[in-house]
Design an enzyme around this catalytic site. Structure first.
Site, PDB file in Angstrom:
ATOM      1  N   ASN A 209       0.850  -1.191   0.000  1.00  0.00           N
ATOM      2  CA  ASN A 209       0.000   0.000   0.000  1.00  0.00           C
ATOM      3  C   ASN A 209       0.882   1.236   0.000  1.00  0.00           C
ATOM      4  OD1 ASN A 209      -2.378   1.614   0.296  1.00  0.00           O
ATOM      5  ND2 ASN A 209      -1.950   1.808   2.487  1.00  0.00           N
TER       6      ASN A 209
ATOM      7  N   SER B 186       4.722   6.771   2.465  1.00  0.00           N
ATOM      8  CA  SER B 186       5.333   5.486   2.806  1.00  0.00           C
ATOM      9  C   SER B 186       4.718   4.387   1.958  1.00  0.00           C
ATOM     10  CB  SER B 186       5.039   5.130   4.273  1.00  0.00           C
ATOM     11  OG  SER B 186       5.288   6.212   5.138  1.00  0.00           O
TER      12      SER B 186
ATOM     13  N   ASP C 123      -2.663   0.525   8.094  1.00  0.00           N
ATOM     14  CA  ASP C 123      -1.433   1.296   7.840  1.00  0.00           C
ATOM     15  C   ASP C 123      -0.286   0.933   8.801  1.00  0.00           C
ATOM     16  OD1 ASP C 123      -2.837   2.654   5.830  1.00  0.00           O
ATOM     17  OD2 ASP C 123      -3.546   4.182   7.226  1.00  0.00           O
TER      18      ASP C 123
ATOM     19  N   HIS D  38       0.804   5.119   1.373  1.00  0.00           N
ATOM     20  CA  HIS D  38       0.052   5.944   2.324  1.00  0.00           C
ATOM     21  C   HIS D  38       0.684   7.341   2.386  1.00  0.00           C
ATOM     22  CE1 HIS D  38      -2.585   6.807   5.643  1.00  0.00           C
ATOM     23  NE2 HIS D  38      -1.555   7.320   6.292  1.00  0.00           N
TER      24      HIS D  38
END
Ligand code: GAR
Length: 192
Positions: free
Chosen positions: A112, A141, A150, A114
């Site tokens: 992911n 990140s 997260d 973020h």
């Protein structure tokens, strides 16, 4: 530059919910530069995602899956991923939380991006909160996805200076530019 879409590339699905600038950038990198992945599938939880247009533009299959946390949805997505031999999932502005079951089945293969310097500012409105807290730096990140929001292991992170003139919109723009640089690099880092 020569297009490189050789069979050795890791087949990747990109999950989106919005405008898809990271998706577009990942597709471009995967095709033009010597990056070890190809984007073979675009999944969105909503027909309204503007980024779905890149399916037509780049001739990549898309699926709209009304995402909920039911096992039925998981199985539907997993079946498609298996059929397409997808080995890596990149979340790029995907605003749904994947179920624990799904993450377990694709363990270690979901990334992911973020828009904050994790572990700071998990969740939403990251730029707004960073400015409100008078942070000197914001950033982004790329991390592995685990069952906590997260919170997975960070692969790459880059910071951006917050100027006194920044508001959350200008900061979003600055950070997005950096996102486009670190996401493909993070994929390269884990695949090489
Ligand atoms: C990006 O800034 C990404 O970091 C963020 O959504 C934006 C999507 O932009 N993701 C999250 O906030 C996930 N929690 P894009 O659709 O133009 O790639």
């Amino acid at each position: 530059m020569k297009k490189s879409t050789g069979p050795e590339k890791t087949k990747t699905a990109v999950f989106i919910s919005g405008k898809g600038s990271n998706l577009k950038n990942l597709i471009r990198c995967s095709r033009i530069k010597n990056y070890p992945f190809s984007v073979n599938l675009i999944i969105s939880n909503t027909i309204k995602a503007k980024g779905l247009k890149y399916s037509n533009i780049f001739n990549i299959e898309k699926k709209i899956i009304k995402y909920d946390k039911k096992i039925k949805t998981d199985n539907k997505i997993l079946k498609v991923l298996k059929q397409r031999k997808i080995k890596l999932i990149c979340l790029a502005g995907f605003m749904k939380i994947l179920s624990k079951n799904f993450i377990k089945k694709f363990n270690g293969k979901i990334l992911n991006i973020h828009p904050s310097l994790l572990p700071k500012y998990k969740g939403l409105n990251t730029h707004f909160r960073a400015i409100n807290n008078k942070e000197k730096f914001a950033g982004c990140s790329v991390h592995y996805v685990n069952s906590k929001l997260d919170s997975g292991k960070i692969i790459l992170q880059r910071r951006v200076k917050i100027s006194s003139k920044d508001n959350h919109k200008s900061l979003e723009k600055k950070v997005l530019k950096v996102e486009h640089s670190i996401y493909p690099d993070a994929i390269k880092k884990i695949l090489n």
